[in-house]
Design an enzyme around this catalytic site. Structure first.
Site, PDB file in Angstrom:
ATOM      1  N   ASP A   9     113.726 -30.583 153.534  1.00  0.00           N
ATOM      2  CA  ASP A   9     113.767 -30.375 155.154  1.00  0.00           C
ATOM      3  C   ASP A   9     114.721 -29.258 154.991  1.00  0.00           C
ATOM      4  OD1 ASP A   9     114.830 -30.561 157.724  1.00  0.00           O
ATOM      5  OD2 ASP A   9     115.845 -32.404 157.532  1.00  0.00           O
ATOM      6  N   LYS A  70     117.070 -20.054 161.034  1.00  0.00           N
ATOM      7  CA  LYS A  70     115.843 -20.716 161.390  1.00  0.00           C
ATOM      8  C   LYS A  70     115.432 -20.777 163.094  1.00  0.00           C
ATOM      9  CE  LYS A  70     113.581 -25.585 161.381  1.00  0.00           C
ATOM     10  NZ  LYS A  70     114.082 -26.957 160.726  1.00  0.00           N
ATOM     11  N   GLU A 169     108.433 -32.044 161.191  1.00  0.00           N
ATOM     12  CA  GLU A 169     109.483 -33.039 160.610  1.00  0.00           C
ATOM     13  C   GLU A 169     109.492 -34.426 161.335  1.00  0.00           C
ATOM     14  OE1 GLU A 169     112.734 -30.287 162.175  1.00  0.00           O
ATOM     15  OE2 GLU A 169     112.188 -28.873 160.399  1.00  0.00           O
ATOM     16  N   ASP A 191     113.703 -35.996 167.704  1.00  0.00           N
ATOM     17  CA  ASP A 191     114.114 -35.261 166.803  1.00  0.00           C
ATOM     18  C   ASP A 191     115.030 -34.310 167.301  1.00  0.00           C
ATOM     19  OD1 ASP A 191     114.875 -33.732 164.724  1.00  0.00           O
ATOM     20  OD2 ASP A 191     112.954 -33.532 163.856  1.00  0.00           O
TER      21      ASP A 191
END
Ligand code: AMP
Length: 633
Positions: A9, A70, A169, A191
């Site tokens: 992850d 990211k 994810e 999420d």
């Protein structure tokens, strides 16, 4: 043990890695003993630190500490300029329109920085598992577009990992949830991580995981909530002291750290006292402190636009799934930011029930990625995972319209063809412009790239050529496009690289660069470990000297002192290669052993005190060096 495909992850704030132990996924602790690693990189000269150690450098050297990349991976600079400008490290626009991170004059693509993080994860996993790790499943937010997926895959390759699969994810989290749920369920995975937000609606049952719909916001996450607090602290300080801290990188880093801490505390308590002593110096030369009290209610009010923004994807995903709120059996929370109390309130408002907290929000994504690794490896069977593509894929046609080939939320892999033609007589070539997004005009969507199909016979009138364009989305959610003019059979294959893509050559160059860092790092670690051995020896010499120095011959005592002084001098030297140091250590060790025997002989006559030295010496009097973790230095 056979080589394992690890599950990673790669988070905005933290990263986590897991593997399959038998039929269960397990988190791998990093070299520091933690189950997650901050996605932070420190670069200075040839020194590279990743994780906790890099984070610690942020206050003193903010320009050398790179975090939250990211947010930039696979993005165009103009799309993220505001976020990039807000970072303490330098960024600029690359030639391809992508983001470049500049550290001490050297430029890095976001995928290279991510690769440094992956490299540490890979090394730590190898240490933990005791064998080489070469394959991985890496997760991305479900809402990542094609360029962001490609860039993440490239990051893995730069780090020396074969990326077996890119998975979403929330889907990964649902696999972890499914490990312990056996009944048929319709679930929502909510999420909210450090920098991105995803909502996915799934149907789980009998080992089948069918994603029904996904929606999200790749620019909404915990960091946005930190910014709210940061802005308030800076504005409050300006009002009170008439000092603007915005340009003070060191002060801003401390504020950032404290803002995040305060935000986390507000997940537990109703109010928080924020106190940053000596944040700066006033015009009178006196230090100033920053003090502020913040209540949870105030924090939520300040963040109400963000909270409202989170509701949109929730509603969109539900609508696209064709389900009603009452059809949902469970809401699963993933990502550290779901610990904020308003999340539970929002879910209760929408679904009329509390979310489930059976899976660990920080670990379930990596664990699910490991399960996917197990499926690919054949260790895990009876699981069928059907994911979807998050955004519509289209071709630009006359008038700049985006003609949708594959609508969002189509199950992947997916393949679709369509025939297009020319707009003018004798048109020898067509440009095929591929876009991703939900807007009707191509220019308002994300451009994934252009390619030309030429060689169309000149005699053909407008509307005559039959150009078949095929979109093929693989299991990673990555698009491959082909175009063929049917009458001539002329074909063009392209893997869309995205406007900010990284070429194979660039990947190779970056890989060599990353390996060089690893090599430098290894050398440095070895040197530090060797120095630690020397330090242990000095410590033991001094210990003997203190206890028995007055009891041995004066000549021996002097010889020992000389040895100690020399060793300390050597230890203090910055510039020394490992070979020279090794030689010196060998010399010290020999001389020390000879001397130590004499000290031991004296010690043996005084049994009460001898216990103290035996701890560190083997039977033959050899000193066993304790290797201190290089990172402690
Ligand atoms: P992730 O990328 O899933 O690791 O999420 C990290 C984000 O979760 C960061 O923005 C953290 O500040 C945030 N976070 C972690 N713990 C808490 C907490 N107790 N309350 C609020 N936010 C948190």
């Amino acid at each position: 043990m056979a080589n394992k495909i690890i599950g990673i992850d790669l988070g905005t704030t933290n990263s986590c890695v897991a593997y399959m132990m038998g039929d269960k996924s397990e988190v791998i602790a990093n070299a520091e003993g933690n189950r997650t690693t901050p996605s932070i990189v420190y670069i200075k000269g040839d020194e590279l630190l990743v994780g906790e150690l890099a984070k610690r450098k942020a206050i003193l050297e903010p320009k050398n500490v790179i975090y939250e990349v990211k947010r930039f991976i696979g993005k165009q600079y103009k799309e993220v300029k505001k976020e990039a400008d807000a970072m303490p490290y330098d960024t600029k626009e690359g030639k391809d329109g992508g983001v470049l991170i500049v550290v001490d004059g050297k430029e890095y693509k976001p995928e290279q920085i991510s690769a440094f993080i992956l490299q540490k994860i890979k090394e730590d996993a190898e240490k933990f598992l005791g064998n080489a790790v070469t394959q991985a499943v890496i997760t991305v937010p479900a809402y990542f577009n094609d360029s962001q997926r490609n860039a993440t895959k490239a990051a893995g390759e730069i780090a020396g990992l074969k990326v077996e699969r890119i998975i979403n994810e929330p889907t990964a989290a649902s696999l972890t949830y499914g490990e312990s749920a056996h009944k048929e369920e319709k679930v929502v995975v909510y999420d909210l991580g450090g920098g991105t937000f995803d909502v996915t609606v799934l149907e789980i049952g009998d080992g089948a995981y069918q994603v029904l719909a996904t929606a999200g916001d790749t620019m909404l996450g915990g960091a946005n909530f930190d910014e709210k607090i940061i802005d308030r602290l800076v504005a409050g300080f300006k009002a009170k002291e008439d000092i603007d801290l915005a340009d003070n990188a060191m002060a801003m880093q401390r504020i950032k750290d404290e803002a995040e801490k305060a935000k986390k505390q507000l997940s537990q308590t109703e109010t928080v006292e924020i106190s940053i002593p000596f944040i700066t110096v006033g015009p009178d030369g006196q230090p100033r402190n920053l003090m502020e009290t913040l209540s949870r209610a105030k924090f939520e009010e300040m963040s109400k636009d963000l909270i409202a923004a989170a509701k949109k994807p929730l509603e969109a995903a539900l609508k696209d799934s064709g389900l009603k709120t009452g059809d949902i059996n469970e809401v699963i929370l993933v990502g550290g930011s779901t610990r904020m109390p308003w999340v539970k309130t929002q879910i209760k408002d929408v679904f009329g029930k509390e979310p489930k907290s059976t899976v660990n929000p920080d670990e379930s994504v990596a664990m699910g990625a490991a399960i996917q690794g197990g499926i690919i490896q054949g260790d895990v069977s009876d699981i069928l995972l059907l994911d979807v593509t998050p955004l519509s894929l289209a071709v630009e046609v006359e008038g700049g319209l985006a003609h949708v080939m594959i609508p969002r939320n189509t199950t992947i892999p997916a393949k679709k063809s369509n025939i297009y033609t020319t707009a003018q007589d004798g048109q020898a070539a067509v440009t095929i412009h591929v876009t991703q997004g939900e807007r009707s005009m191509a220019r308002d969507n994300k451009s994934l790239g252009n390619f030309n199909l030429d060689g169309i016979p000149a005699h053909m009138k407008r509307g005559q050529p039959q150009i078949e364009v095929t979109f093929d989305i693989d299991a990673n959610g990555i698009l491959h496009v082909t175009a063929e003019e049917k009458s001539t059979g002329k074909k063009q294959n392209v893997t869309i690289q995205g406007a900010t893509g990284i070429s194979d050559d660039e990947i190779e160059a970056a890989k060599a660069d990353a390996e060089k860092f690893a090599e430098e790092d290894k050398k440095k670690k070895e040197l530090i470990e060797t120095k630690n051995r020397l330090e242990t020896m000095v410590y033991q010499m001094e210990d003997l000297q203190t206890q028995y120095g007055d009891k041995v011959d004066v000549a021996d005592k002097e010889a020992m002192q000389k040895l100690i002084d020399e060793a300390i001098e050597i230890k203090a030297k910055d510039e020394m290669d490992k070979e020279t140091l090794d030689k010196e250590i060998e010399r010290f060790s020999t001389e020390f052993q000879t001397l130590a025997q004499k000290y031991h002989a004296v010690a043996a006559e005084q049994p009460n005190e001898s216990d103290m030295i035996d701890d560190n010496a083997d039977d033959d009097g050899t000193v066993e060096a304790e290797v201190v973790d290089a990172d402690d230095k």
